[in-house]
Motif scaffolding. Structure first.
Motif, PDB file in Angstrom:
ATOM      1  N   ARG A 298      23.710 -21.459 -14.827  1.00  0.00           N
ATOM      2  CA  ARG A 298      23.919 -22.562 -13.938  1.00  0.00           C
ATOM      3  C   ARG A 298      23.063 -23.856 -14.497  1.00  0.00           C
ATOM      4  O   ARG A 298      23.856 -24.841 -14.551  1.00  0.00           O
ATOM      5  CB  ARG A 298      23.719 -22.118 -12.492  1.00  0.00           C
ATOM      6  N   ASP A 299      21.915 -23.579 -14.706  1.00  0.00           N
ATOM      7  CA  ASP A 299      21.233 -24.787 -15.348  1.00  0.00           C
ATOM      8  C   ASP A 299      21.751 -25.321 -16.609  1.00  0.00           C
ATOM      9  O   ASP A 299      21.578 -26.489 -16.876  1.00  0.00           O
ATOM     10  CB  ASP A 299      19.672 -24.109 -15.744  1.00  0.00           C
ATOM     11  N   ALA A 300      22.404 -24.348 -17.493  1.00  0.00           N
ATOM     12  CA  ALA A 300      22.946 -24.959 -18.474  1.00  0.00           C
ATOM     13  C   ALA A 300      24.301 -25.947 -18.303  1.00  0.00           C
ATOM     14  O   ALA A 300      24.476 -26.638 -18.703  1.00  0.00           O
ATOM     15  CB  ALA A 300      23.412 -23.893 -19.582  1.00  0.00           C
TER      16      ALA A 300
ATOM     17  N   LEU B 148      28.080 -15.079 -19.031  1.00  0.00           N
ATOM     18  CA  LEU B 148      27.469 -15.388 -20.162  1.00  0.00           C
ATOM     19  C   LEU B 148      28.587 -15.885 -21.077  1.00  0.00           C
ATOM     20  O   LEU B 148      28.355 -17.396 -21.824  1.00  0.00           O
ATOM     21  CB  LEU B 148      27.224 -14.320 -20.792  1.00  0.00           C
ATOM     22  N   ARG B 149      29.936 -15.543 -21.081  1.00  0.00           N
ATOM     23  CA  ARG B 149      30.810 -16.133 -21.881  1.00  0.00           C
ATOM     24  C   ARG B 149      31.304 -17.481 -21.456  1.00  0.00           C
ATOM     25  O   ARG B 149      31.023 -18.402 -22.352  1.00  0.00           O
ATOM     26  CB  ARG B 149      32.246 -15.413 -21.852  1.00  0.00           C
ATOM     27  N   ALA B 150      31.318 -17.843 -20.384  1.00  0.00           N
ATOM     28  CA  ALA B 150      31.680 -19.006 -19.815  1.00  0.00           C
ATOM     29  C   ALA B 150      30.430 -19.972 -19.783  1.00  0.00           C
ATOM     30  O   ALA B 150      30.872 -21.370 -20.452  1.00  0.00           O
ATOM     31  CB  ALA B 150      31.871 -19.256 -18.215  1.00  0.00           C
ATOM     32  N   ALA B 151      29.418 -19.717 -19.849  1.00  0.00           N
ATOM     33  CA  ALA B 151      28.143 -20.483 -20.198  1.00  0.00           C
ATOM     34  C   ALA B 151      27.883 -20.829 -21.642  1.00  0.00           C
ATOM     35  O   ALA B 151      27.218 -21.721 -21.779  1.00  0.00           O
ATOM     36  CB  ALA B 151      26.820 -19.776 -19.392  1.00  0.00           C
ATOM     37  N   ARG B 152      28.219 -19.977 -22.443  1.00  0.00           N
ATOM     38  CA  ARG B 152      28.226 -20.256 -23.854  1.00  0.00           C
ATOM     39  C   ARG B 152      29.330 -21.437 -24.400  1.00  0.00           C
ATOM     40  O   ARG B 152      29.004 -21.678 -25.379  1.00  0.00           O
ATOM     41  CB  ARG B 152      28.583 -18.841 -24.756  1.00  0.00           C
ATOM     42  N   GLU B 153      30.320 -21.440 -23.720  1.00  0.00           N
ATOM     43  CA  GLU B 153      31.384 -22.313 -24.075  1.00  0.00           C
ATOM     44  C   GLU B 153      30.710 -24.049 -24.091  1.00  0.00           C
ATOM     45  O   GLU B 153      30.174 -24.156 -23.030  1.00  0.00           O
ATOM     46  CB  GLU B 153      32.553 -22.319 -23.125  1.00  0.00           C
ATOM     47  N   PRO B 154      30.652 -24.478 -25.205  1.00  0.00           N
ATOM     48  CA  PRO B 154      29.918 -25.858 -25.102  1.00  0.00           C
ATOM     49  C   PRO B 154      30.394 -26.958 -24.054  1.00  0.00           C
ATOM     50  O   PRO B 154      29.700 -27.596 -23.685  1.00  0.00           O
ATOM     51  CB  PRO B 154      30.154 -26.358 -26.740  1.00  0.00           C
ATOM     52  N   GLY B 155      31.754 -26.754 -23.854  1.00  0.00           N
ATOM     53  CA  GLY B 155      32.261 -28.032 -22.963  1.00  0.00           C
ATOM     54  C   GLY B 155      32.347 -27.747 -21.365  1.00  0.00           C
ATOM     55  O   GLY B 155      32.619 -28.193 -20.643  1.00  0.00           O
TER      56      GLY B 155
END
Length: 118
Positions: A21-23, A77-84
């Motif tokens: 969430r911070d990301a 994790l997958r969602a947070a790793r997506e750059p957009g």
């Protein structure tokens, strides 16, 4: 030992969630999410090790609930790793899976709640 392992595992899941969430928040605000993503990945590495201990020590219901938490965590994790992706894309029902794990862990550890019908 089981209680400590359960607590460490759940704490690690919460660390992953906070860092993800911070990301997302960093992206929403136009800031670099690298530090939050690094913390998220470090917690994920720890979660992986803790999960093995958790499963070895727990009864079937708690292990099954932990598998459900893992699946939701991997989605996050997958969602947070997506750059957009910002916070809007991180709405993964992890809390519900954690609630199921808490219930199974309390049962496994023979921890009841006062005034609660069984």
């Amino acid at each position: 030992m089981r209680t400590g392992t359960y607590i460490e595992y759940v704490t690690c899941i919460k660390e992953i969630s906070r860092a993800a969430r911070d990301a997302g928040r960093a992206r929403d605000e136009g800031r670099d999410p690298a530090e939050a993503l690094w913390a998220m990945e470090a917690s994920e590495n720890k979660r992986s090790v803790l999960f093995e201990t958790f499963v070895l020590l727990s009864h079937d219901a708690a292990a099954t609930a932990a598998h459900a938490v893992n699946r939701r965590t991997w989605e996050l994790l997958r969602a947070a790793r997506e750059p957009g992706n910002g916070t809007a894309q991180l709405d993964i029902p992890l809390v519900e899976a954690l609630n199921g794990l808490h219930e199974a862990a309390r049962s496994d550890l023979a921890i009841g709640r006062a005034g609660r019908a069984r």
